[in-house]
Design an enzyme around this catalytic site. Sequence first.
Site, PDB file in Angstrom:
ATOM      1  N   ASP A 413      48.646  18.398  36.137  1.00  0.00           N
ATOM      2  CA  ASP A 413      47.297  18.951  36.112  1.00  0.00           C
ATOM      3  C   ASP A 413      47.435  20.406  36.531  1.00  0.00           C
ATOM      4  O   ASP A 413      48.462  20.803  37.078  1.00  0.00           O
ATOM      5  CB  ASP A 413      46.476  18.141  37.113  1.00  0.00           C
ATOM      6  N   GLU A 677      31.640  25.041  43.537  1.00  0.00           N
ATOM      7  CA  GLU A 677      30.248  25.142  43.931  1.00  0.00           C
ATOM      8  C   GLU A 677      30.107  25.854  45.262  1.00  0.00           C
ATOM      9  O   GLU A 677      29.273  26.739  45.424  1.00  0.00           O
ATOM     10  CB  GLU A 677      29.652  23.739  44.030  1.00  0.00           C
ATOM     11  N   ARG A 785      38.714  31.214  36.618  1.00  0.00           N
ATOM     12  CA  ARG A 785      37.885  30.128  36.092  1.00  0.00           C
ATOM     13  C   ARG A 785      36.508  30.696  35.815  1.00  0.00           C
ATOM     14  O   ARG A 785      35.926  31.345  36.662  1.00  0.00           O
ATOM     15  CB  ARG A 785      37.750  29.014  37.118  1.00  0.00           C
ATOM     16  N   GLY A 866      41.723  21.348  31.875  1.00  0.00           N
ATOM     17  CA  GLY A 866      40.415  21.405  31.232  1.00  0.00           C
ATOM     18  C   GLY A 866      39.972  22.835  30.973  1.00  0.00           C
ATOM     19  O   GLY A 866      38.925  23.065  30.368  1.00  0.00           O
ATOM     20  N   ASP A 867      40.779  23.788  31.380  1.00  0.00           N
ATOM     21  CA  ASP A 867      40.395  25.192  31.236  1.00  0.00           C
ATOM     22  C   ASP A 867      40.493  25.669  29.800  1.00  0.00           C
ATOM     23  O   ASP A 867      41.021  25.001  28.931  1.00  0.00           O
ATOM     24  CB  ASP A 867      41.302  26.056  32.104  1.00  0.00           C
TER      25      ASP A 867
END
EC number: 7.6.2.1
Lengths: 1283, 354
Positions: A413, A677, A785, A866-867
């Site tokens: 990952d 977040e 990101r 997932g980037d």
Amino acid sequence: MTWRSPLALVRDALQGQRARERELRSLVSNLPYEGQEKGKQPNRFFLSNAIKTTKYSLLLFLPMNLYEQFHRLANLYFVGLAILNFIPVVNAFQPEVALIPICVIMLLTALKDGWEDFRRYQSDRKVNNTPCFVYSRREKQYVERRWKDVRVGDFVRVVSNEIVPADLLLLYSSDPNGVCHLETANLDGETNLKQRIVVSGLGAANLGFEPESFNSTVVCERPNSNLNHFKCFVEKPDKDKVGASIESLLLRGCTVRNTNHAVGFVVYAGHETKAMLNNNGSRYKRSKLEQKLNVDVFFCLILLFAMCLIGAFGHYLWLESLPGVPSFLVPDSNGHLDVPSLESFYMFFTMIILLQILIPISLYVSIELVKVGQIFFITNDIDLYDEETDSRVQCRALNITEDLGQIEYVFSDKTGTLTENKMVFRRCSVMGTEYPHKENAIRLDVIDEPESEEEVIFNQHQQLPRSRWSLEAEDISPPDTQRHGRRRKSKVAANAHSDAAFSSPLETEVIPDQKLLQQISRAESSGGRRDGNRSFDPHLDFFLALAICNTVVVSAENAHRQRVSLQSRSNSPLQNIRKCQGLFRKFSVKECTSPQSSQMRNPLETFSSLVKKAGAFFQRDKRNRTLSEDPVIDSAKTEDEADANRLRTCSLHAPSQNGSTIVEAEELCYEAESPDEAALVYAARAYGFILLARTPDSVTVRLPSGEDLVFEVLDTLTFDSNRKRMSVLVRHPVTKDYVLYTKGADYSIMELLGTPYAENFSGTEKNIAADTQYHLDCYAKEGLRTLCITKKVVSESTCQSWLGERKRAQAAMECREELIMQTAVQLETNLTLLGATGIEDRLQEKVPDTIVALREAGIHVWVLTGDKPETAVNIGYACRLLEEEDLVINMSCKNKVTCTAILDCTLEEVRRYRDDPRNAGTTQNISLVIDGNTLDMAKSPDLQERFVELTKHCRSVLCCRVTPLQKSAVVKLVREKLKVMTLAVGDGANDVNMIQAADVGIGISGQEGMQAVMASDFAISRFKHLKKLVLVHGHWCYTRLANMIIYFFYKNVAYVNLLFWYQFFCGFTATTMIDYWLMIFFNLFFTSTPPIMFGIFDKDVSVEVLQGVPELYRTGQGKGEYNFLTFWIAILDAFYQSLVCFFIPYLAYQDSDVDLFTFGTPLNTAALFTILLHLGIEIKSWTLVHWIIMLGSVALYFIVTLAYTATCVTCNPPSNPYWILQNQMADPMFYLIVTLCTVVALLPRYTFHVLKNSVAPSPLLQGRQLDRMDPSTRDQWIKEWRG
Amino acid sequence: MGKTKNKSGPLARRPDNSAFKQQRLPAWSPMLTANTVLPFFYLLAVICMLLGVWLLLLVQSTQEIKLDYTDLGNCNECFDLRRNVSNAAQTCSCRVEFSIDKSLKGDVFFYYGLKNFHQNLRRYMDSRDDGQTLGRIKNLKKNPSSYCAPFDKDNDGVPIAPCGAIANSMFNDSFTLNYHLSSSRSVPVPLLRTGLTWYTDKNVKFRNPRADNLTLAEVFEGTRPPLYWQKPVYSLDPHDPNNNGFINEDLIVWMREAAFPNFKKLYGILNRADPIFEKGLPKGNYTIDISYNFPVQHFQGRKGVVLTTLTWFGGQNHFLPIAYLVTSSLILLAAVVLTVAWWKFGKDGKNMKE
């Protein structure tokens, strides 16, 4: 208890069964039925809360345990042989004696099982008798009961810090907002607090809760083990249905925090609770080596059968050749002799008994022991220990250590695995304008520098009271001083922070961009006068979105996880302070261990960092149960921390106009499920938009002007990996607009943009999307990101109708997830782009180094992320997954046709490239970058062959934008198609599938909870540990175990063959020339420890060389050292050695007056020396342990045998061991024979080893030669060799 | 200090940095390459060679005379007589002649040998009762061990002593060795019929039941001799009353089962008290009078006697010296091959150029 007919009982049982099996369950309150007999209870069919995890009961222990043990094939084999011994016509040994080994093994296992079960029983009893409060109608209050008495349908009250006794539907909470905080560490290891919400619409929640008035029916699904899903609705008497989900479920085993008390309705109890359903033992994986081993055991079985057949056939021929009935042929007790064919049939089984140890049953036990030893050394490796989190490597799967030595593919990952997953707000773009945040960047660079000269300052803690006041004055200090101040962030302190969910200073502090700051204050001042329009300034909206659109839990730092204890308040403040200072002193003594510098700092800096550390310490402290049991410390902490926090505030430079309000705000602590977040919320805070509170219904945000706005939250559309975005629907308190704030991945947002709002920003708005996209691309290239922030104003009518639909979706029992997702997608359209953020996730320490080492070790490294491709490629270069000179193939196509074409083309190209002789010498590697869509197409059945073929040529592969499911699919594809050993490493919940799909799953215990670790086989704390774990421990474990297994086969075959050769001289009647006890001892004591020691301790190549020359790892890959060839060579060698060990004594004693057991003694001794010295040839390094065990084994042989032959006059009737060894040891012949046997038996192997090592040394031998050089020349040599 | 700190505090779980736990124990790692082991090979070859030569010389000095009397001379008749089991009760004796060309010097051992007689069959070996031969009354008079079955009791249920197939099949030929000084005059060669067994067998493993002033015959009352025996166990040796019962040395020697089907067992040792035999057996003509009882036809066996002198490592056995010499040459061969390898491939073992 009244008598009931058996028929009724059966009927009841059937009904109960049906009720439990039903898809939906209707539960009602027990209270109306309290005190009635059991048959009348409505919830009587559901399991009670008493748990029983024991396997056995006292009475049934013996039969059940035996049954359990006979499930093991090895035991069955043993017992079968022992039974064979009881049949007089086939027995080979005294049946009673033959029973001893299996009895000992089974007795030991039974004792172990019994002890474990007893421990389980004790813990069950303790859990079952834990007190809790259940409402009783008779007493009109909550009365104390035991956990085991809680039944489905009861009302249970839990107080703060109490453990929830069963799965409770939350009906009431003392919190005014109907929230109950829960710590689920017991279940999933995650330490951040989770909010649970009272089931809405069940009357006035705030007025207390009357269980007796609860007359609704709770309908819930059948119990399942999914901890994150729960479907249920409450049907009120007026048929109104209210949905409830996992958000309202208090799970058994969790701890209630921050909530004074709460009341819940028991929906599942005992074994039906989610916690118990999840509690299903440890993982069992079968390693590749063991699979191969089983094949070889099968070969041994064939060998055994062949030998037994030879024995039986030989016996037949021998009997047939006898002319008469000689006096040495003993008839059975009736004086009757069987016919030769029957005799030889019996003899077959007798031979099986005789040659049974050819099947290495003890090998399985030995392997388990060896693995225990290997795991002990792995977990004790100080290089795999992480000081920051104080964690060692954990081996969760106990039986696949050797798989680590055969890895060919690593799937990793990215986020949190290669990178820190400590998100740092780096840059943002608002309305198409980039704000580079240069100061912020400088700050981060500074932090990167090695933290020298840190801790010294703690010697000055006596300054504490004074600086506290002096700080107030220096409230606003220039930014560069700040940087210096932050520089001294102790690593340890940072950790302590990360313990309390993502609040390390790195993330909490953001230096605002001056330009943006001005922009905001301009907007603020211009909009401040016209309240109505203020929110329309997109800059303000941007930060509001950052502050609102998240699921961050706000808790005041001093209230955080505080124990509710009355005593703590009664202590005098003075005393508290004193205590607290004591603590400080203690703490600082601990910390000032690095006296690197005595340089003085200015008091401000000193103190600010001191306070940070102190805060960190306290947070740790609170987590520590044993410490916080002390109420005095607790309250002391509470008070003093308030001070501490105030002080910390001062050192922070918020652009504050109003000092006092900021003080309050700074006491806040944000806990987020994802670190992104938190980073965004902290960024918003840096610009003055402070998230003050979050309840399920509202969000309070303080604006830079100091004004607090309370937004009504209508709904939260949580993040999911399909939508890749989350939204919050709020009602603006001033404009009364319904506003939807959405944030998400750029590609998922960009296609949803609409073009309203045009009236406000004519002219420029057209380019906003394009500009932002441009900025996003730049961010991605930097490896940041990216997230897009949007806003949408929803009209009231749309909003209301949508809310209705949403409510229906939430109450649905069927396909609720789909419905909820549909509603979310419905609303998230026509969004207006506000801006984008770039968050940095820095590479972990030594990641490039590790990846390079893995690549050199011949391991294909895949990174699945997932980037976006740009971000991923950038990180790929940064971590040296991709090299500048590499040939990078980029695959990204929209449809399958192009995909096929591209695949074919590339494959052709690659093949040509490979076959081109000009490229033979180059080091250029091929790498592949592929995105999720293309990957999906590529792994479709018709293309997967070609895709796999292509990836085989690629040294590294980078997959972008993949979902968790794709990750595991890729792993499975490679694993099955290429038949290779795969390793998956990841840290988050999204990696769980992948970790489970791979042969070896490695979890990184990082920032994202513990799910990955829970699913993994090994858990490490940093990616860099992978290098030593795989290259060193993997290699060692594999070579050790492989060699040990080969040796074990050899040993058994060699020894058993001695007995076999003798059969040719005794008419194939299964005579042994070695005393049976000595044969048992031979395997049990004399030759059992050396191979185990070999499997645990042997070290072929040192750590330094293995790490310095990763190429050595390749020896274990693929077939490795334990393969068909090595196995059969070992078997052949065993045959040869046994021939030597048998026939040299035979020829020496031929035609002599030697008796049987005297003949057996030199044989046994020669076999012992041969077998031990054979191992001696294989042992690569002799430590003290080796010497002790090897010499000890020989000594043990002589001591035990001498003692046995000296004491056993008639104890073992058929054989006459008495005084045999003593006699032999007085005979020079004995020594001549033993020496000759040993030398001749080992000569070929020894010569072969020497010859091979001299003529064609293996890489491992070269590695060992490196070991012998002194370190400096070795390093130089390695460098030269590699260069 | 490190240790105490480790137990608590921030680094509580840090592993010990000890040599053992970190797998850094000092170790000797021998390199099995030609240059390190060549001296060892040569040394070993020389040692084996010397040992082989010495043993060969020793073996050469021993002498051995083997005589297969199964159907030799007039034993032929007895051989035919024994073919039929019904003639078991008839006595038969015969005489074989042989000559010794070179005198046997020193202690001479007289063995009888059997070929093809399997004393090492599993069930045959089991068929004995060590408790009985140890002199336990219970095993003697009441119940011999069930291992002896079917030779534990006779048809009347009377226990057999000594029970079992081994004792039952005991070798029962007897020999008298005569030395012919001249064609007319012959003297019997004195043989010691005791001291043939292991000390421990005679004194620990085999004992007669406690006598308490009874004669041996009375002690064994209530037992039967084995089926194939002509004499009861208490009168096996008519000449030496102390050599009777379970401690009869012929019995003890027989009860120690031979390892292979072809074996010899000690019958007697030359008594060198007589001046004629002081230096061993002189050369000349000898005869052996054989009381021929033991049938061998049922297993295609042969019977014989062996007269031999011994060395310190056993009887005349050429195998060991030759084996040592062969091993020595094998090692030498290996050493030469290794030397060649050593010459060809890097003498210092650093052949790691790649």
